[in-house]
Design a protein around this motif. Structure first.
Motif, PDB file in Angstrom:
ATOM      1  N   MET A   1       7.801 -65.456 128.400  1.00  0.00           N
ATOM      2  CA  MET A   1       7.295 -64.438 127.480  1.00  0.00           C
ATOM      3  C   MET A   1       7.055 -63.138 128.231  1.00  0.00           C
ATOM      4  SD  MET A   1       3.826 -64.448 125.122  1.00  0.00           S
ATOM      5  CE  MET A   1       2.749 -64.283 126.549  1.00  0.00           C
ATOM      6  N   THR A   2       7.580 -62.059 127.701  1.00  0.00           N
ATOM      7  CA  THR A   2       7.406 -60.742 128.313  1.00  0.00           C
ATOM      8  C   THR A   2       6.125 -60.102 127.802  1.00  0.00           C
ATOM      9  OG1 THR A   2       9.802 -60.439 128.408  1.00  0.00           O
ATOM     10  CG2 THR A   2       8.433 -58.471 128.656  1.00  0.00           C
ATOM     11  N   THR A   3       5.224 -59.789 128.718  1.00  0.00           N
ATOM     12  CA  THR A   3       3.994 -59.085 128.369  1.00  0.00           C
ATOM     13  C   THR A   3       4.062 -57.685 128.941  1.00  0.00           C
ATOM     14  OG1 THR A   3       2.646 -61.093 128.315  1.00  0.00           O
ATOM     15  CG2 THR A   3       1.492 -59.002 128.596  1.00  0.00           C
ATOM     16  N   ARG A   4       3.822 -56.704 128.096  1.00  0.00           N
ATOM     17  CA  ARG A   4       3.841 -55.317 128.546  1.00  0.00           C
ATOM     18  C   ARG A   4       2.436 -54.732 128.458  1.00  0.00           C
ATOM     19  NH1 ARG A   4       9.556 -52.876 126.171  1.00  0.00           N
ATOM     20  NH2 ARG A   4      10.895 -54.249 127.426  1.00  0.00           N
ATOM     21  N   GLU A   5       2.194 -53.739 129.291  1.00  0.00           N
ATOM     22  CA  GLU A   5       0.895 -53.075 129.342  1.00  0.00           C
ATOM     23  C   GLU A   5       1.087 -51.578 129.163  1.00  0.00           C
ATOM     24  OE1 GLU A   5      -0.897 -54.183 133.024  1.00  0.00           O
ATOM     25  OE2 GLU A   5      -1.361 -56.235 132.360  1.00  0.00           O
ATOM     26  N   ALA A   6       0.074 -50.941 128.599  1.00  0.00           N
ATOM     27  CA  ALA A   6       0.110 -49.495 128.408  1.00  0.00           C
ATOM     28  C   ALA A   6      -1.291 -48.939 128.579  1.00  0.00           C
ATOM     29  CB  ALA A   6       0.653 -49.153 127.027  1.00  0.00           C
ATOM     30  N   GLU A   7      -1.362 -47.720 129.070  1.00  0.00           N
ATOM     31  CA  GLU A   7      -2.649 -47.030 129.186  1.00  0.00           C
ATOM     32  C   GLU A   7      -2.470 -45.595 128.737  1.00  0.00           C
ATOM     33  OE1 GLU A   7      -5.998 -45.524 132.444  1.00  0.00           O
ATOM     34  OE2 GLU A   7      -4.817 -47.335 132.865  1.00  0.00           O
ATOM     35  N   HIS A   8      -3.410 -45.152 127.909  1.00  0.00           N
ATOM     36  CA  HIS A   8      -3.451 -43.767 127.457  1.00  0.00           C
ATOM     37  C   HIS A   8      -4.868 -43.251 127.672  1.00  0.00           C
ATOM     38  CE1 HIS A   8      -0.054 -45.553 125.263  1.00  0.00           C
ATOM     39  NE2 HIS A   8       0.460 -44.340 125.232  1.00  0.00           N
ATOM     40  N   GLN A   9      -5.008 -41.968 127.912  1.00  0.00           N
ATOM     41  CA  GLN A   9      -6.346 -41.418 128.136  1.00  0.00           C
ATOM     42  C   GLN A   9      -6.422 -39.981 127.668  1.00  0.00           C
ATOM     43  OE1 GLN A   9      -7.035 -40.023 132.516  1.00  0.00           O
ATOM     44  NE2 GLN A   9      -5.976 -42.000 132.653  1.00  0.00           N
ATOM     45  N   ILE A  10      -7.662 -39.554 127.465  1.00  0.00           N
ATOM     46  CA  ILE A  10      -7.915 -38.182 127.042  1.00  0.00           C
ATOM     47  C   ILE A  10      -9.302 -37.780 127.514  1.00  0.00           C
ATOM     48  CG2 ILE A  10      -9.030 -38.619 124.799  1.00  0.00           C
ATOM     49  CD1 ILE A  10      -7.099 -36.469 123.637  1.00  0.00           C
ATOM     50  N   THR A  11      -9.499 -36.484 127.730  1.00  0.00           N
ATOM     51  CA  THR A  11     -10.807 -35.959 128.122  1.00  0.00           C
ATOM     52  C   THR A  11     -11.481 -35.337 126.907  1.00  0.00           C
ATOM     53  OG1 THR A  11     -10.017 -35.504 130.363  1.00  0.00           O
ATOM     54  CG2 THR A  11     -12.008 -34.356 129.659  1.00  0.00           C
ATOM     55  N   VAL A  12     -12.756 -35.662 126.717  1.00  0.00           N
ATOM     56  CA  VAL A  12     -13.502 -35.242 125.538  1.00  0.00           C
ATOM     57  C   VAL A  12     -14.725 -34.434 125.972  1.00  0.00           C
ATOM     58  CG1 VAL A  12     -14.765 -36.051 123.505  1.00  0.00           C
ATOM     59  CG2 VAL A  12     -12.750 -37.299 124.296  1.00  0.00           C
ATOM     60  N   ALA A  13     -14.962 -33.325 125.307  1.00  0.00           N
ATOM     61  CA  ALA A  13     -16.114 -32.478 125.620  1.00  0.00           C
ATOM     62  C   ALA A  13     -17.337 -32.978 124.863  1.00  0.00           C
ATOM     63  CB  ALA A  13     -15.811 -31.026 125.277  1.00  0.00           C
ATOM     64  N   ALA A  14     -17.806 -34.151 125.265  1.00  0.00           N
ATOM     65  CA  ALA A  14     -18.996 -34.759 124.669  1.00  0.00           C
ATOM     66  C   ALA A  14     -19.518 -35.819 125.625  1.00  0.00           C
ATOM     67  CB  ALA A  14     -18.671 -35.383 123.319  1.00  0.00           C
ATOM     68  N   PRO A  15     -20.807 -36.112 125.598  1.00  0.00           N
ATOM     69  CA  PRO A  15     -21.366 -37.133 126.486  1.00  0.00           C
ATOM     70  C   PRO A  15     -20.730 -38.497 126.228  1.00  0.00           C
ATOM     71  CG  PRO A  15     -23.112 -35.840 125.454  1.00  0.00           C
ATOM     72  CD  PRO A  15     -21.844 -35.479 124.756  1.00  0.00           C
ATOM     73  N   ALA A  16     -20.617 -39.277 127.275  1.00  0.00           N
ATOM     74  CA  ALA A  16     -19.968 -40.590 127.177  1.00  0.00           C
ATOM     75  C   ALA A  16     -20.664 -41.490 126.161  1.00  0.00           C
ATOM     76  CB  ALA A  16     -19.930 -41.251 128.555  1.00  0.00           C
ATOM     77  N   ALA A  17     -21.978 -41.445 126.100  1.00  0.00           N
ATOM     78  CA  ALA A  17     -22.711 -42.312 125.174  1.00  0.00           C
ATOM     79  C   ALA A  17     -22.371 -41.996 123.721  1.00  0.00           C
ATOM     80  CB  ALA A  17     -24.210 -42.180 125.399  1.00  0.00           C
ATOM     81  N   ALA A  18     -22.176 -40.709 123.414  1.00  0.00           N
ATOM     82  CA  ALA A  18     -21.832 -40.315 122.049  1.00  0.00           C
ATOM     83  C   ALA A  18     -20.433 -40.800 121.683  1.00  0.00           C
ATOM     84  CB  ALA A  18     -21.925 -38.801 121.894  1.00  0.00           C
ATOM     85  N   VAL A  19     -19.524 -40.730 122.642  1.00  0.00           N
ATOM     86  CA  VAL A  19     -18.156 -41.194 122.398  1.00  0.00           C
ATOM     87  C   VAL A  19     -18.155 -42.707 122.173  1.00  0.00           C
ATOM     88  CG1 VAL A  19     -15.827 -41.342 123.325  1.00  0.00           C
ATOM     89  CG2 VAL A  19     -17.232 -39.330 123.818  1.00  0.00           C
ATOM     90  N   TYR A  20     -18.877 -43.422 123.017  1.00  0.00           N
ATOM     91  CA  TYR A  20     -18.941 -44.874 122.887  1.00  0.00           C
ATOM     92  C   TYR A  20     -19.499 -45.279 121.523  1.00  0.00           C
ATOM     93  CZ  TYR A  20     -20.414 -49.692 123.457  1.00  0.00           C
ATOM     94  OH  TYR A  20     -20.602 -51.040 123.271  1.00  0.00           O
ATOM     95  N   GLN A  21     -20.525 -44.596 121.063  1.00  0.00           N
ATOM     96  CA  GLN A  21     -21.149 -44.959 119.796  1.00  0.00           C
ATOM     97  C   GLN A  21     -20.181 -44.811 118.632  1.00  0.00           C
ATOM     98  OE1 GLN A  21     -24.096 -46.463 119.496  1.00  0.00           O
ATOM     99  NE2 GLN A  21     -23.475 -46.740 117.361  1.00  0.00           N
ATOM    100  N   LEU A  22     -19.357 -43.757 118.671  1.00  0.00           N
ATOM    101  CA  LEU A  22     -18.382 -43.557 117.609  1.00  0.00           C
ATOM    102  C   LEU A  22     -17.343 -44.676 117.610  1.00  0.00           C
ATOM    103  CD1 LEU A  22     -17.667 -41.527 115.363  1.00  0.00           C
ATOM    104  CD2 LEU A  22     -16.100 -40.458 116.970  1.00  0.00           C
ATOM    105  N   LEU A  23     -16.945 -45.106 118.800  1.00  0.00           N
ATOM    106  CA  LEU A  23     -15.974 -46.197 118.908  1.00  0.00           C
ATOM    107  C   LEU A  23     -16.590 -47.533 118.491  1.00  0.00           C
ATOM    108  CD1 LEU A  23     -14.359 -45.253 122.325  1.00  0.00           C
ATOM    109  CD2 LEU A  23     -13.239 -45.184 120.093  1.00  0.00           C
ATOM    110  N   ALA A  24     -17.857 -47.715 118.763  1.00  0.00           N
ATOM    111  CA  ALA A  24     -18.513 -48.997 118.498  1.00  0.00           C
ATOM    112  C   ALA A  24     -18.684 -49.254 117.000  1.00  0.00           C
ATOM    113  CB  ALA A  24     -19.863 -49.058 119.200  1.00  0.00           C
ATOM    114  N   ASP A  25     -18.857 -48.207 116.205  1.00  0.00           N
ATOM    115  CA  ASP A  25     -19.094 -48.378 114.767  1.00  0.00           C
ATOM    116  C   ASP A  25     -17.757 -48.326 114.025  1.00  0.00           C
ATOM    117  OD1 ASP A  25     -19.947 -48.483 112.198  1.00  0.00           O
ATOM    118  OD2 ASP A  25     -21.211 -46.695 112.282  1.00  0.00           O
ATOM    119  N   VAL A  26     -17.165 -49.507 113.798  1.00  0.00           N
ATOM    120  CA  VAL A  26     -15.821 -49.553 113.218  1.00  0.00           C
ATOM    121  C   VAL A  26     -15.782 -49.117 111.757  1.00  0.00           C
ATOM    122  CG1 VAL A  26     -14.975 -51.328 114.774  1.00  0.00           C
ATOM    123  CG2 VAL A  26     -16.078 -52.007 112.637  1.00  0.00           C
TER     124      VAL A  26
END
Length: 314
Positions: A1-26
């Motif tokens: 079985m072929t498993t592939r991996e990918a990574e994407h990233q971006i820089t956000v002008a906001a505190p890390a905790a605020a970004v995490y909270q938005l991601l946490a609330d689906v």
């Protein structure tokens, strides 16, 4: 079985905790991520939760169930699809938020995946879908979290609900709204309605709607149907004054019959306010205009659904 991996990233002008909270609330994801149509939190216990997601992938609507592990201390959310949508055999990854100072952060989105039967064409399709959705999701995350952190969305994003009481059954009201392919015959403000349902409970609805001035506007929405108590939707082709429109029809039995509601959440497109409403128009003017237009159509649909259900009950 072929498993592939990918990574994407971006820089956000906001505190890390605020970004995490938005991601946490689906539950907010349809408002944040363009591909996401609807998300239900199926179960949650401690740091573990099970969610069901309806979204478009490479332009096609899909749905799947995932398990997530929330790690607020390390600002990391691991996810693994429990029931992937074909042609995916397995899909998982993580959101990782890294502080870059007090008011800036880096968001990394990791994926690992394989295709059912190890089909190279399916692998290529998944790769394109992961690439397109990841770039789109990170860009949307940046825009939304930066706007929220700057306290700009309070007046640009708003919600409202219209409700009617029905002397009939909730199921009959639900049936009227669910059978949108008949709306051109049943609703005066709908000129044409095209409804397709390639997967059970996941509908694509395209409509030509008449405005008060006689003009006709074409809109397209995806709808997720939960018989017989609610229909969640996301509009994907939008009028000029909106950058977001999500909503939910709900139907509930009451002692007197039924209650039917239409809920909307809207984000205004400030770039088009002057063009649509004139140079002197304000954000408040745009809010009032959009609210009135959507509410007028919702109330008309609810009134006809009420008449339909009550005629069935008599």
């Amino acid at each position: 079985m072929t498993t592939r991996e990918a990574e994407h990233q971006i820089t956000v002008a906001a505190p890390a905790a605020a970004v995490y909270q938005l991601l946490a609330d689906v539950t907010n994801w349809p408002r944040v991520f363009p591909p996401t149509i609807h998300v239900d939190r199926v179960e949650a216990e401690g740091a573990e939760e099970r969610i069901r997601i309806w979204a478009t992938a490479d332009g096609r609507p899909k749905n799947w169930t995932s398990r997530r592990t929330l790690d607020p201390e390390n600002l990391r959310i691991a996810f693994r699809q429990e029931v992937p949508a074909a042609p995916v055999k397995h899909m998982g990854g993580a959101w990782i938020v890294e502080p870059l100072g007090r008011a800036q952060s880096r968001v990394r989105l990791l994926h690992d995946y394989s295709a059912a039967g190890d089909d190279p064409h399916d692998l290529l399709w998944i790769e394109r879908a992961v690439e397109e959705n990841s770039v789109c999701e990170l860009a949307a995350l940046k825009v939304n979290v930066e706007a929220a952190h700057a306290a700009q969305t309070q007046e640009l994003t708003f919600s409202f609900t219209d409700t009617v009481q029905v002397a009939g059954s909730a199921k009959d009201v639900f049936d009227f709204v669910e059978q949108a392919q008949l709306w051109a015959e049943r609703l005066p403000h709908v000129a044409v309605a095209r409804l397709t349902e390639d997967a059970p409970g996941l509908q694509e609805l395209e409509m030509d709607t008449r405005a008060k001035d006689g003009s006709v506007h074409t809109t397209k929405s995806y709808r997720v149907v939960f018989p017989h108590d609610r229909i969640a939707y996301k509009q994907v082709t939008l009028p000029a004054l909106m950058t977001l429109h999500t909503g939910e029809w709900t139907f509930a039995e009451t002692d007197e019959g039924a209650a039917a509601s239409s809920q909307h959440t809207v984000t205004l497109n400030t770039d088009n306010i002057a063009r649509v409403l004139g140079d002197e128009a304000t954000v408040a003017d745009a809010r009032a205009y959009v609210h009135t237009a959507l509410s007028t159509n919702s109330r008309a649909t609810l009134a006809h659904a009420k008449a339909y259900a009550e005629s069935k009950a008599s």
